[in-house]
Design a protein around this motif. Structure first.
Motif, PDB file in Angstrom:
ATOM      1  N   GLY A   1       0.786  -1.228   0.000  1.00 19.25           N
ATOM      2  CA  GLY A   1       0.000   0.000   0.000  1.00 19.25           C
ATOM      3  C   GLY A   1       0.817   1.277   0.000  1.00 19.25           C
ATOM      4  N   PHE A   2       2.130   1.169  -0.083  1.00 18.25           N
ATOM      5  CA  PHE A   2       2.976   2.354  -0.129  1.00 18.25           C
ATOM      6  C   PHE A   2       3.023   2.943  -1.526  1.00 18.25           C
ATOM      7  N   GLU A   3       3.275   4.250  -1.563  1.00 12.44           N
ATOM      8  CA  GLU A   3       3.492   4.950  -2.814  1.00 12.44           C
ATOM      9  C   GLU A   3       4.513   6.043  -2.567  1.00 12.44           C
ATOM     10  N   ALA A   4       5.107   6.530  -3.627  1.00 13.36           N
ATOM     11  CA  ALA A   4       6.086   7.609  -3.489  1.00 13.36           C
ATOM     12  C   ALA A   4       5.858   8.603  -4.603  1.00 13.36           C
ATOM     13  N   GLU A   5       6.098   9.854  -4.262  1.00  8.02           N
ATOM     14  CA  GLU A   5       5.878  10.936  -5.221  1.00  8.02           C
ATOM     15  C   GLU A   5       7.209  11.547  -5.617  1.00  8.02           C
ATOM     16  N   PHE A   6       7.499  11.463  -6.888  1.00  4.79           N
ATOM     17  CA  PHE A   6       8.716  12.056  -7.432  1.00  4.79           C
ATOM     18  C   PHE A   6       8.428  13.513  -7.776  1.00  4.79           C
TER      19      PHE A   6
END
Lengths: 111, 116
Positions: free
Chosen positions: B62-67
């Protein structure tokens, strides 16, 4: 699927004794292999990496050495351990531009 | 030389709340960025990576990352934290090693503690 094994899981060795940690990878060919050390549960330090059998690159001068006698086997060694060699040792592999995958680690305590 | 910085040693968040673990980077050229998680006495587990494409990258658990290129950041996020998310999180950037291989430059790690 690919798997990576490290042994032993934990090791307690006296100062001045030799060391041999082993890492093997299954399910892939010609992987790039890496040894990292993690001190005090925090940052990772790259120690060695290898792109093929017998090819070892050392990142930092130290009391340790590495060897790759087979395509999927990577060994970390020392002739005489120092107290400062204590830490959590992680092996990792990657192929080409793929992500890097880590083994379960070996906790080494030098007494 | 490539580098990453994780400015927070520890992040505390209540269970069910959104979480953010910060990472900033410094690279020459296009960045290849990664997040890993480490549970106690375990190896690192790959969460997600940014190579190119959408700025919002979805990963495991469920993790996400924003570049964010203008802010040179790659923050890790999760909409609703779980106690089981408590672990040590590492941001990494890929750098060129010798012989055509890649090295990963890791941040110093951020300890996430999710409080029940």
């Amino acid at each position: 699927s690919q798997t990576i094994h490290q042994w032993p899981a934990t090791l307690v060795q006296p100062v001045g004794s030799p060391l041999s940690l082993e890492c093997t990878v299954e399910g892939t060919s010609n992987p790039n292999l890496y040894w990292y050390r993690q001190a005090a549960g925090r940052g990772l330090q790259l120690l060695f990496y290898s792109v093929g059998i017998g090819q070892i690159s050392s990142e930092v001068p130290q009391n340790l050495s590495a060897s790759r006698p087979q395509d999927r086997q990577f060994i970390l060694s020392s002739k005489k351990l120092l107290l400062s060699d204590s830490g959590f040792y992680l092996c990792a592999w990657s192929v080409g531009t793929s992500s890097k995958y880590f083994g379960p680690g070996t906790r080494l305590t030098v007494t | 030389a490539q580098s990453v910085a994780q400015p927070e040693d520890q992040v505390n968040v209540a269970e069910g709340n959104p979480l953010t673990v910060k990472c900033t980077y410094s690279v020459s050229g296009n960045p290849y960025l990664f997040w890993y998680v480490q549970y106690p006495n375990r190896g690192l587990q790959f969460l997600l990576k940014y190579i190119t494409g959408d700025n919002l990258v979805k990963g495991s658990y469920g993790f996400e990352a924003e570049f964010n290129k203008s802010q040179t950041s790659f923050h890790l996020k999760k909409p609703s934290a779980l106690v089981s998310d408590s672990a040590l999180y590492f941001c990494a950037v890929r750098d060129m090693g010798g012989s055509g291989t890649y090295k990963y430059i890791f941040g110093t790690g951020t300890r996430l503690k999710v409080l029940a």
